[in-house]
Enzyme design. Structure first.
Site, PDB file in Angstrom:
ATOM      1  N   LYS A   1     -50.390 -69.168  11.906  1.00  7.42           N
ATOM      2  CA  LYS A   1     -51.548 -68.514  12.522  1.00  7.42           C
ATOM      3  C   LYS A   1     -51.132 -67.723  13.753  1.00  7.42           C
ATOM      4  O   LYS A   1     -51.527 -66.562  13.931  1.00  7.42           O
ATOM      5  CB  LYS A   1     -52.592 -69.565  12.888  1.00  7.42           C
ATOM      6  CG  LYS A   1     -53.940 -69.000  13.310  1.00  7.42           C
ATOM      7  CD  LYS A   1     -54.950 -70.127  13.540  1.00  7.42           C
ATOM      8  CE  LYS A   1     -55.204 -70.905  12.281  1.00  7.42           C
ATOM      9  NZ  LYS A   1     -56.200 -71.989  12.455  1.00  7.42           N
TER      10      LYS A   1
ATOM     11  N   ARG B   1     -57.130 -73.698  18.483  1.00  3.08           N
ATOM     12  CA  ARG B   1     -56.945 -73.918  17.049  1.00  3.08           C
ATOM     13  C   ARG B   1     -55.501 -74.324  16.753  1.00  3.08           C
ATOM     14  O   ARG B   1     -54.566 -73.837  17.372  1.00  3.08           O
ATOM     15  CB  ARG B   1     -57.251 -72.637  16.257  1.00  3.08           C
ATOM     16  CG  ARG B   1     -58.671 -72.119  16.411  1.00  3.08           C
ATOM     17  CD  ARG B   1     -58.832 -70.772  15.717  1.00  3.08           C
ATOM     18  NE  ARG B   1     -60.134 -70.184  15.914  1.00  3.08           N
ATOM     19  CZ  ARG B   1     -61.158 -70.312  15.066  1.00  3.08           C
ATOM     20  NH1 ARG B   1     -60.999 -71.004  13.965  1.00  3.08           N
ATOM     21  NH2 ARG B   1     -62.317 -69.750  15.327  1.00  3.08           N
TER      22      ARG B   1
ATOM     23  N   GLY C   1     -58.092 -76.769   7.070  1.00  3.90           N
ATOM     24  CA  GLY C   1     -59.003 -77.851   7.410  1.00  3.90           C
ATOM     25  C   GLY C   1     -58.362 -79.181   7.724  1.00  3.90           C
ATOM     26  O   GLY C   1     -59.063 -80.143   8.029  1.00  3.90           O
TER      27      GLY C   1
ATOM     28  N   MET D   1     -56.109 -79.940  10.188  1.00  7.23           N
ATOM     29  CA  MET D   1     -55.909 -80.235  11.601  1.00  7.23           C
ATOM     30  C   MET D   1     -57.101 -79.710  12.399  1.00  7.23           C
ATOM     31  O   MET D   1     -58.092 -79.274  11.826  1.00  7.23           O
ATOM     32  CB  MET D   1     -54.565 -79.666  12.064  1.00  7.23           C
ATOM     33  CG  MET D   1     -53.390 -80.356  11.407  1.00  7.23           C
ATOM     34  SD  MET D   1     -51.789 -79.759  12.001  1.00  7.23           S
ATOM     35  CE  MET D   1     -51.784 -78.095  11.387  1.00  7.23           C
TER      36      MET D   1
ATOM     37  N   ARG E   1     -53.620 -64.471   6.912  1.00 15.77           N
ATOM     38  CA  ARG E   1     -52.520 -65.180   6.258  1.00 15.77           C
ATOM     39  C   ARG E   1     -52.411 -64.653   4.839  1.00 15.77           C
ATOM     40  O   ARG E   1     -53.357 -64.050   4.316  1.00 15.77           O
ATOM     41  CB  ARG E   1     -52.754 -66.685   6.243  1.00 15.77           C
ATOM     42  CG  ARG E   1     -54.021 -67.103   5.514  1.00 15.77           C
ATOM     43  CD  ARG E   1     -54.352 -68.551   5.731  1.00 15.77           C
ATOM     44  NE  ARG E   1     -55.671 -68.877   5.199  1.00 15.77           N
ATOM     45  CZ  ARG E   1     -56.355 -69.966   5.492  1.00 15.77           C
ATOM     46  NH1 ARG E   1     -55.862 -70.840   6.333  1.00 15.77           N
ATOM     47  NH2 ARG E   1     -57.541 -70.196   4.961  1.00 15.77           N
TER      48      ARG E   1
ATOM     49  N   HIS F   1     -64.257 -74.964   2.316  1.00 15.38           N
ATOM     50  CA  HIS F   1     -63.132 -75.897   2.340  1.00 15.38           C
ATOM     51  C   HIS F   1     -62.789 -76.369   0.929  1.00 15.38           C
ATOM     52  O   HIS F   1     -61.620 -76.379   0.519  1.00 15.38           O
ATOM     53  CB  HIS F   1     -63.487 -77.105   3.220  1.00 15.38           C
ATOM     54  CG  HIS F   1     -62.463 -78.203   3.192  1.00 15.38           C
ATOM     55  ND1 HIS F   1     -62.536 -79.247   2.294  1.00 15.38           N
ATOM     56  CD2 HIS F   1     -61.347 -78.400   3.919  1.00 15.38           C
ATOM     57  CE1 HIS F   1     -61.504 -80.051   2.480  1.00 15.38           C
ATOM     58  NE2 HIS F   1     -60.770 -79.570   3.461  1.00 15.38           N
TER      59      HIS F   1
ATOM     60  N   SER G   1     -25.487 -84.929 -22.164  1.00  9.10           N
ATOM     61  CA  SER G   1     -26.892 -84.632 -21.910  1.00  9.10           C
ATOM     62  C   SER G   1     -27.455 -85.764 -21.066  1.00  9.10           C
ATOM     63  O   SER G   1     -27.404 -86.933 -21.479  1.00  9.10           O
ATOM     64  CB  SER G   1     -27.687 -84.502 -23.211  1.00  9.10           C
ATOM     65  OG  SER G   1     -29.039 -84.191 -22.933  1.00  9.10           O
TER      66      SER G   1
ATOM     67  N   CYS H   1     -32.096 -83.788 -20.837  1.00  7.48           N
ATOM     68  CA  CYS H   1     -33.177 -83.845 -21.816  1.00  7.48           C
ATOM     69  C   CYS H   1     -34.261 -84.838 -21.418  1.00  7.48           C
ATOM     70  O   CYS H   1     -35.171 -85.107 -22.196  1.00  7.48           O
ATOM     71  CB  CYS H   1     -32.638 -84.187 -23.205  1.00  7.48           C
ATOM     72  SG  CYS H   1     -31.770 -85.769 -23.296  1.00  7.48           S
TER      73      CYS H   1
ATOM     74  N   TYR I   1     -27.923 -76.149 -19.536  1.00 12.78           N
ATOM     75  CA  TYR I   1     -29.271 -76.001 -20.084  1.00 12.78           C
ATOM     76  C   TYR I   1     -30.150 -77.172 -19.661  1.00 12.78           C
ATOM     77  O   TYR I   1     -29.659 -78.231 -19.242  1.00 12.78           O
ATOM     78  CB  TYR I   1     -29.238 -75.893 -21.614  1.00 12.78           C
ATOM     79  CG  TYR I   1     -28.794 -77.157 -22.320  1.00 12.78           C
ATOM     80  CD1 TYR I   1     -29.711 -78.136 -22.688  1.00 12.78           C
ATOM     81  CD2 TYR I   1     -27.448 -77.372 -22.625  1.00 12.78           C
ATOM     82  CE1 TYR I   1     -29.306 -79.302 -23.328  1.00 12.78           C
ATOM     83  CE2 TYR I   1     -27.036 -78.526 -23.263  1.00 12.78           C
ATOM     84  CZ  TYR I   1     -27.976 -79.501 -23.614  1.00 12.78           C
ATOM     85  OH  TYR I   1     -27.576 -80.643 -24.229  1.00 12.78           O
TER      86      TYR I   1
END
Length: 856
Positions: A21, A90, A99, A101, A320, A433, A744, A812, A832
């Protein structure tokens, strides 16, 4: 050390120091946009406070010096009883935590300055309303007074002067002290409260959910107050440079006349669409749209802006890079490429596998749907069915899917929002919110639905229909409709595209996904295979883009009607009976392998020899007790013989092949004969044989010698490798690589054996407790434990390749489809990953992002 920076001294590149911010306020100031004068207390000050338990030396003296610059710029002074300067305080961490903090407005009001504000504004009600807001915010945030005490007083009294008196009595009763009249003391208390809010439970929960480090701390932004509640020529709103739900081009947002910014975000008042501002104040609307265009050009992305209009003058209070739905993320990324703002590779870094996975969730099939109970604002897309709950605690305690229903959510509802599959509110819009948090977390959300929520009676009313807690409802986050009961679902258009049912140009979302996944295939180094046990799964995996099968589980081929043949094998009394059972299984196995090899013709198919304990193919011990027939009595005898204290560590995997004569040989013969049959038919089969649960190279050598002998004369040369799923295998990988042609990693069992607990333990009793205690931040069965399991993998890769430089290595386990784990596999040098067919596109996308983010 300096702990304070003016807005004129910074920019968007200083988020580590100024928080998101503060850095963005500095950037807007640098751009010449209308930002109220102010300054930022750095994150370093917060970290020092959290470490020492007190403010750094000289911090408040430094704040006072910078405050003097704000006073001169505004022509007003903090605490001046005639024309007071008021301040907003803020929070603002490096990463957006909407929302979570604290924010405190109207710092500087007291019994004297409120009269001055009333006189200079000419609006007595406005001044006293600001004063009651300050007492409520300060009391809740700094003095930890339950906010509902102020809400109850507000519900019983509408006159602002009398409300102030009531609020002050609440403050005194709860704290034993009068509300502080010294503006400087108010400011100091507010700054420290923001620092402390970094470590509130809701902030910690949010950071765990969003994987934000705990040691960053928050900055504190202090700026001159500007007022959207100074009459009809004033107002407040939130604007986006594109629709954050769909990605559609054009300014989008909410506006509230005669209100402060918290009223919009909290969702306690129903907003107007931003387009109405053009009718109410054309000049401010045009100035706002010009600022939005400039910000999107500067940030090269969707921007989210909070603004206030004070008596016809526009002020920008925050910007933002805006949170967006998964669909909007892909659409906007593709749009920005088309507009020449970013490259395709940059677009890949704007999306991720987790968002693509969200887009592959099914949608409601509305063919026979009942009329909706209500229609609200479609705030975050998705199809969510679940039982209604009315508070966060019930949401976290209820088993199965739940829909959290609230009038409006607040930061304390975060645990319930995380636990819910969908969120429904009776107030608020797309910038409330509930909407912002739901979009960021991928939860389905409908806001502002015309329902009456009665939390005491645990029900809500939609017209004449009453829905009680525990009732099933279905929430459609794409349309805003809320339906009674549980609706059937239909595949998403993204899944239908990958399945070949629709073309790439069937809509902006599908087009964007096709384009970015196509680019990912050109960028990634990691191959992406699929785990598939049937020809149907193999065919789907190929359609979804798999380059082969990394895991074909043969035990699944012994279920159903074939279970009886396995029973024959288990209860066989001599070699002749064992041979007869295996001979009966052989053609069935061969037919299965032939079909799978056909579906994946020309691509590798890694077939794992049977792994689970044989008792899993038999009825349970309890079911067989008291058996009357001869067959059941034989099975009971076999079950007694095979019962183990811990079957996951007993007779399974490679041990079956060594101790059950002919079992692995039958499977190897079936694979070789299937490959030979496919070759004779003109195919290009590429089978590979994987031996499970090897812990010692001599186990693999024995199985391999038998397999080579079986293949000879049928289809010789099939590669033989092993699954690394026992910690000892990882630690002796160099020896095992002398026999294995590929590795694997079976990360499911490797995680289980290394941690010493099962998936059921983690997801049942251990993980919720460990999460609350901060021991675990996420399940190690979902996201790879890099310090532990990752180290074993690194050791095995290094030692295996030193022994056999051409060793192919994959994974895998379930982690092969986990976006957060794939970058580790890329950096560890694996060849992979293998995952379920539906997650193949997700893995392709994350493999490309890993390549782009890698320092190589």
């Amino acid at each position: 050390m300096s702990y304070v920076r003016d807005f004129t001294d910074g920019g968007m590149d200083l988020k580590d120091l100024l928080g998101g911010k503060g850095a963005n306020l500095a950037e807007m100031t640098r751009m010449g946009l209308p930002v109220p004068p102010g300054f930022t207390v750095t994150t370093e000050a917060c970290r020092t406070y959290l470490k020492l338990g007190e403010a750094p030396d000289g911090l408040f003296a430094e704040i006072c010096r910078h405050l003097g610059d704000v006073e001169r710029a505004m022509g007003r002074r903090l605490g001046d009883p005639d024309d007071p300067l008021l301040l907003s305080v803020r929070s603002g961490g490096k990463f957006s935590m909407p929302g979570m903090m604290e924010t405190i407005l109207d710092i500087g009001l007291n019994d004297a300055t409120v009269e001055g504000l009333a006189a200079v504004s000419g609006d007595d009600r406005f001044a006293w309303d600001c004063y009651r807001r300050l007492i409520s915010m300060y009391g809740s945030t700094v003095a930890h007074i339950p906010h509902d005490l102020f809400e109850q007083a507000h519900a019983a009294e509408s006159d602002p002067r009398r409300l102030v008196a009531a609020y002050k009595r609440i403050f005194a009763d709860q704290t034993g002290q009068e509300f502080p009249q010294d503006p400087q003391a108010q400011l100091e208390g507010a700054v420290l409260a923001v620092f402390r809010s970094w470590n509130t439970e809701r902030a910690r929960v949010y950071r765990r959910a969003e994987h934000i480090p705990d040691d960053l701390g928050t900055a504190v932004n202090i700026m001159a107050m500007v007022y959207g509640n100074r009459g009809p020529a004033s107002g407040t709103g939130v604007a986006f440079t594109r629709d954050p739900a769909t990605g559609a081009r054009g300014v989008y947002g909410d506006y509230l006349q005669n209100a402060q910014g918290e009223d919009v975000v909290a969702g306690i008042r129903d907003t107007l669409p931003l387009s109405r501002l053009a009718e109410l104040d054309r000049r401010c609307f045009d100035e706002l749209t010009a600022a939005l265009a400039a910000l999107e050009a500067r940030y090269r992305d969707l921007c989210d802006v909070e603004f206030t209009i004070e008596e016809g003058r526009l002020w920008l209070l925050q910007t933002r890079v805006g949170k967006r739905t998964a669909a909007a993320a892909f659409v906007i990324a593709a749009q920005l490429v088309d507009e020449g703002v970013i490259t395709l590779d940059e677009a890949l870094l704007r999306v991720d596998g987790a968002r693509l996975a969200q887009l592959m969730f099914p949608r409601f099939d509305l063919a026979d749907a009942p009329p909706p109970l209500a229609t609200g604002v479609p705030a975050s897309p998705g199809a969510a069915c679940g039982r209604v709950v009315f508070d966060s605690r019930r949401a976290t305690e209820t088993r199965g899917p739940v829909i959290l229903v609230r009038r409006e959510t607040n930061p304390d509802d975060l645990p319930g929002m995380l636990a819910a599959t969908g969120i429904l509110t009776s107030h608020g819009g797309k910038t409330s919110h509930a909407a912002v948090v739901a979009r960021g977390m991928g939860r389905t959300c409908v806001c502002g639905a015309p329902i009456e929520v009665d939390e005491e009676r645990r029900e809500f009313r939609a017209g004449d229909v009453v829905v009680a807690e525990g009732d099933l409802i279905s929430v459609d986050g794409a349309t805003g409709h809320v339906y009674p009961g549980e609706l059937p679902v239909t595949p998403s258009p993204v899944v239908r595209y990958f399945d070949g049912a629709v073309s790439a140009d069937s809509g902006p979302l599908v087009s964007a996904v096709a384009r970015l996944v196509g680019r990912a295939d050109a960028v990634r180094r990691l191959g992406v295979y699929a785990n598939a046990d049937t020809p149907e799964d193999a065919a789907r995996a190929r359609r979804f883009g798999a380059a082969g099968i990394g895991l074909c589980r043969t035990e699944h081929m012994f279920l159903g009607e074939r279970r009886r043949l396995v029973e024959r094998l288990i209860i066989a009394q001599d070699e002749t009976e064992i041979r007869a059972a295996l001979d009966a299984l052989l053609p069935l196995q061969r037919a299965d392998f032939t079909r799978i090899l056909a579906a994946m013709d020309g691509l590798p198919v890694t077939i794992r020899l049977i792994d689970p304990p044989l008792h899993e193919f038999l009825p349970s011990y309890e079911d067989l007790l008291g058996a009357a027939d001869d067959h059941s009595r034989e099975l009971l005898t076999a079950v007694r013989r095979l019962r183990e204290t811990n079957p996951m560590l007993g007779l399974r995997g490679v041990r079956l092949g060594l101790l059950v004569p002919g079992l692995f040989a039958m499977q190897v013969r079936a694979i070789a004969e299937a490959a030979a049959e496919r070759t004779a038919a003109g195919g290009r089969p590429r089978p590979e044989i994987m031996v499970p649960l090897v812990g010692d190279v001599r186990e693999l050598a024995a199985v391999k010698a038998e397999a080579v002998q079986v293949m000879e004369g049928i289809f010789p040369g099939i590669p033989i490798g092993t699954m690394i799923e026992v910690p000892r295998a990882a630690l002796t990988a160099g020896r095992i690589a002398s026999e294995a042609e590929f590795f694997s990693f079976g990360t499911n069992d490797l995680t289980q054996m290394t941690w010493g607990f099962s998936r059921d333990d983690v997801e049942g009793s251990i993980f919720p407790a460990y999460l609350r205690m901060g021991i675990l931040e996420e399940s190690p069965f979902e996201t790879l434990d890099q310090p532990g399991i990752g180290r074993l993998i690194t050791i095995a890769v290094d030692e295996g390749r030193r022994a056999r430089p051409d060793l192919r290595i994959g994974v895998c386990g379930e982690h092969g489809g986990d976006p957060a784990s794939i970058r580790f596999f890329h950096e560890a040098g694996l060849d992979y990953v293998s995952c379920s067919p539906f997650r193949v596109p997700v893995a392709c996308l994350e493999a490309a992002r890993a390549a782009l983010l890698s320092p190589e």
